[in-house]
Design a protein around this motif. Structure first.
Motif, short mmCIF file in Angstrom:
data_model
loop_
_atom_site.label_atom_id
_atom_site.label_comp_id
_atom_site.label_asym_id
_atom_site.label_seq_id
_atom_site.Cartn_x
_atom_site.Cartn_y
_atom_site.Cartn_z
N LYS A 200 0.89 -1.24 0.12
CA LYS A 200 0.02 0.00 -0.02
C LYS A 200 0.88 1.22 0.12
O LYS A 200 0.58 2.23 -0.90
CB LYS A 200 -0.97 -0.02 1.15
CG LYS A 200 -1.63 1.40 1.48
CD LYS A 200 -2.70 1.60 0.33
CE LYS A 200 -3.16 2.90 0.66
NZ LYS A 200 -4.05 3.13 -0.57
N LEU A 246 0.81 10.94 -15.81
CA LEU A 246 1.79 11.79 -16.27
C LEU A 246 1.44 13.26 -16.70
O LEU A 246 1.95 13.88 -17.33
CB LEU A 246 2.59 10.98 -17.36
CG LEU A 246 3.50 9.79 -17.23
CD1 LEU A 246 3.96 9.25 -18.49
CD2 LEU A 246 4.39 10.15 -16.30
N ASN A 247 0.36 13.42 -16.04
CA ASN A 247 -0.17 14.86 -16.23
C ASN A 247 0.69 15.94 -15.01
O ASN A 247 0.47 15.91 -13.81
CB ASN A 247 -1.53 15.14 -15.84
CG ASN A 247 -2.34 14.34 -16.86
OD1 ASN A 247 -1.94 14.23 -18.12
ND2 ASN A 247 -3.46 13.77 -16.42
N PHE A 252 0.90 17.25 -6.39
CA PHE A 252 -0.39 16.61 -6.04
C PHE A 252 -0.67 16.82 -4.68
O PHE A 252 0.04 17.42 -3.77
CB PHE A 252 0.14 15.08 -6.06
CG PHE A 252 1.61 14.84 -5.12
CD1 PHE A 252 1.28 14.75 -3.88
CD2 PHE A 252 2.76 14.46 -5.80
CE1 PHE A 252 2.40 14.50 -3.06
CE2 PHE A 252 3.74 14.29 -4.98
CZ PHE A 252 3.63 14.22 -3.56
C1 UGA Z 1 -4.78 7.95 -4.18
C2 UGA Z 1 -4.02 6.72 -5.17
O1 UGA Z 1 -4.35 7.19 -6.59
C3 UGA Z 1 -5.09 5.51 -4.76
O2 UGA Z 1 -4.76 4.32 -5.36
C4 UGA Z 1 -5.23 5.49 -3.24
O3 UGA Z 1 -5.96 4.52 -2.74
C5 UGA Z 1 -5.36 6.65 -2.53
O4 UGA Z 1 -4.39 7.86 -2.63
C6 UGA Z 1 -5.36 6.59 -0.94
O5 UGA Z 1 -4.28 6.07 -0.36
O6 UGA Z 1 -6.32 6.62 -0.20
P1 UGA Z 1 -6.29 9.95 -4.44
O7 UGA Z 1 -5.34 10.72 -3.48
O8 UGA Z 1 -7.74 10.19 -4.03
O9 UGA Z 1 -5.75 8.55 -4.54
O10 UGA Z 1 -6.34 10.68 -5.91
P2 UGA Z 1 -5.15 10.63 -7.02
O11 UGA Z 1 -6.05 10.61 -8.13
O12 UGA Z 1 -4.16 9.70 -6.78
O13 UGA Z 1 -4.73 12.20 -7.10
C7 UGA Z 1 -3.90 12.34 -6.07
C8 UGA Z 1 -3.13 13.77 -6.64
O14 UGA Z 1 -2.22 13.86 -7.73
C9 UGA Z 1 -4.17 14.85 -7.00
O15 UGA Z 1 -4.25 16.27 -6.36
C10 UGA Z 1 -4.32 14.91 -8.40
O16 UGA Z 1 -4.68 16.08 -9.00
C11 UGA Z 1 -2.64 14.82 -8.57
N1 UGA Z 1 -2.29 14.13 -9.86
C12 UGA Z 1 -2.73 12.90 -10.40
C13 UGA Z 1 -1.57 15.19 -10.83
O17 UGA Z 1 -1.13 16.10 -10.41
N2 UGA Z 1 -1.08 14.33 -11.78
C14 UGA Z 1 -1.40 13.13 -12.32
O18 UGA Z 1 -1.09 12.81 -13.52
C15 UGA Z 1 -2.58 12.28 -11.56
#
Ligand code: UGA
Length: 439
Positions: A200, A246-247, A252
């Protein structure tokens, strides 16, 4: 639990929580969190085989399987402050389970935990108790917010860690049976408890690392006139790298990435693995650099002075389709701007009440507007912090007319049509691309 209840009508699911307001809200038509499709999912099973209650003791007594989903935030005090996971809720729950159990239980770690937490839990659960047997399993959750229902319905994998003992295997099989109601068997992985707990943390660290990697390159793109989206596409078509996640962005956010990486870093330090700890810590350092770099870019583009200018922050949630603002880059950006004496206006379709709490100490330095057009009126700049779909279809010509000129857009999510905005008259600053400006 709502997904399990809807997929497994032969199971009775009882969600217990000490917070009565939340328990009430879960049974209403306004859930305590915003998540697309969740309201409908809860309604499907509510009071059929899905129940909500504040009677924790009864919930424990009657259950065969207990999923512990309490939060494990980063410790803010004492040893490991700022890094280690705060396990006090977990330990308290373990003691409560022990105190109220009269029959054998399977205890499932659903919360994200440091590796080897199960060991401590087993010691607490079995201390001085010889009559009731507890089998601890690790079953981490991989859903992402905003797509939770879809992710649960069709998971890439379900991971179940257990001990290689007779009772460990039996417990693992009991949990596999639940998920096998709707998840193909070959996507249900069974491993040791320790591998499951570490996987995890590792999955989140790898995902966040990809974002920090592309964000680090976005800084280089801005200096060299390379385009980060083109680079991401070119490398992502290599099947070994893959195209998702990869955006490039302002950074994040979310309650998990930073917390889990810092937890991993702390564990590595604990085991004397300094180089490994430093390697992963850099992912978080790069994220903070990206957020700060975004604000620096705003200030320098706006003639090195933003004091008393009005800047509209478009989006406060850490990603689209959620009202969650935990660790949202918008928090750091808004605070930075407020420090520079900017009149910050925050708009977001779902996250305004959380934004108000996050920035409560800033008082009148920040104002809040549900309507993006009102937020933008009279502003010198827009800073896009969340990639809400509705921000892509706003009437930017109308917005441009209502703003102070020269008008700026800083697109922290690279989600708008930059060329169109430029042609309307905006000075456009994307991430990792050449800015389009008239000045
Ligand atoms: C993340 C993981 O993706 C899940 O698999 C995991 O279960 C979860 O954490 C957790 O541990 O609970 P989450 O934080 O809900 O999920 O959302 P994400 O889609 O991963 O996005 C996280 C951040 O990264 C956001 O701020 C998003 O905008 C950013 N991001 C995502 C980017 O800047 N670029 C990207 O290409 C993708």
């Amino acid at each position: 639990m709502a997904m399990i209840a809807s997929q497994c009508p032969d199971y009775r699911v009882v969600v217990v929580d000490i917070d009565s307001a939340r328990i009430k809200a879960w049974q209403s038509d306004r859930l305590p969190i915003y998540e697309p499709g969740l309201q409908e999912l809860v309604q499907l099973s509510l009071n059929k085989n899905l129940f909500f209650s504040t009677d924790v003791a009864q919930g424990i007594r009657e259950a065969d399987i207990i999923f512990v989903s309490v939060n494990t935030p980063t410790k803010t005090f004492g040893q490991g402050a700022g890094r280690a996971a705060d396990l006090q809720h977990w330990e308290k729950t373990a003691r409560e389970i022990k105190a109220n159990s009269t029959t054998d239980k399977i205890v499932v770690e659903k919360s994200t935990l440091p590796v080897r937490t199960a060991e401590a839990m087993e010691r607490i659960l079995h201390s001085g108790n010889k009559t009731v047997h507890f089998e601890v399993l690790s079953n981490p959750e991989f859903l992402a917010e905003g797509t939770a229902v879809r992710d649960l319905e069709n998971p890439d994998r379900v991971l179940i860690g257990g001990h290689a003992t007779e009772s460990g295997r039996r417990a693992q099989a009991a949990l596999v049976d639940i998920y096998a109601h709707w998840v193909p068997r070959d996507r249900i992985l069974t491993t040791s408890v320790w591998s499951s707990e570490l996987s995890k943390l590792a999955a989140n660290a790898f995902l966040a690392q990809r974002i920090s990697s592309i964000n680090s390159l976005s800084a280089l793109c801005e200096r060299t006139e390379a385009d980060v989206a083109e680079v991401a596409r070119a490398i992502g078509m290599d099947a070994r790298i893959g195209s998702r996640f990869l955006n490039a962005s302002v950074g994040f956010g979310g309650s998990c990435f930073k917390k889990d990486i810092l937890n991993l870093v702390y564990l590595c330090q604990h085991y004397g693995l300094k180089e490994v700890a430093d390697y992963w810590e850099q992912v978080v350092t790069m994220n903070e650099y990206q957020e700060d770099r975004f604000v620096q870019k705003m200030i320098s583009a706006m003639f090195n002075t933003v004091a008393n200018k009005r800047i509209a922050v478009f989006g406060f949630a850490f990603k689209a389709d959620t009202g969650d603002t935990r660790e949202s880059p918008a928090i750091r950006v808004a605070r930075f701007l407020a420090d520079e004496r900017v009149a910050v206006v925050v708009t977001d379709p779902e996250a305004l009440s959380n934004a108000r709490k996050d920035l409560a100490d800033l008082g009148a330095k920040i104002s809040y507007e549900l309507d993006p057009y009102t937020a933008a009126r009279g502003a010198h700049a827009l800073a896009v912090m969340t990639d809400w779909a509705e921000y892509k279809t706003l009437d930017y010509r109308k917005i441009y007319e209502s703003m102070v000129k020269p008008a700026f857009i800083f697109d922290g999510r690279n989600c708008l049509n930059h060329q169109d905005l430029y042609e309307m008259g905006f000075n456009v600053y994307p991430i990792g691309k050449v800015p389009l400006h008239h000045l």
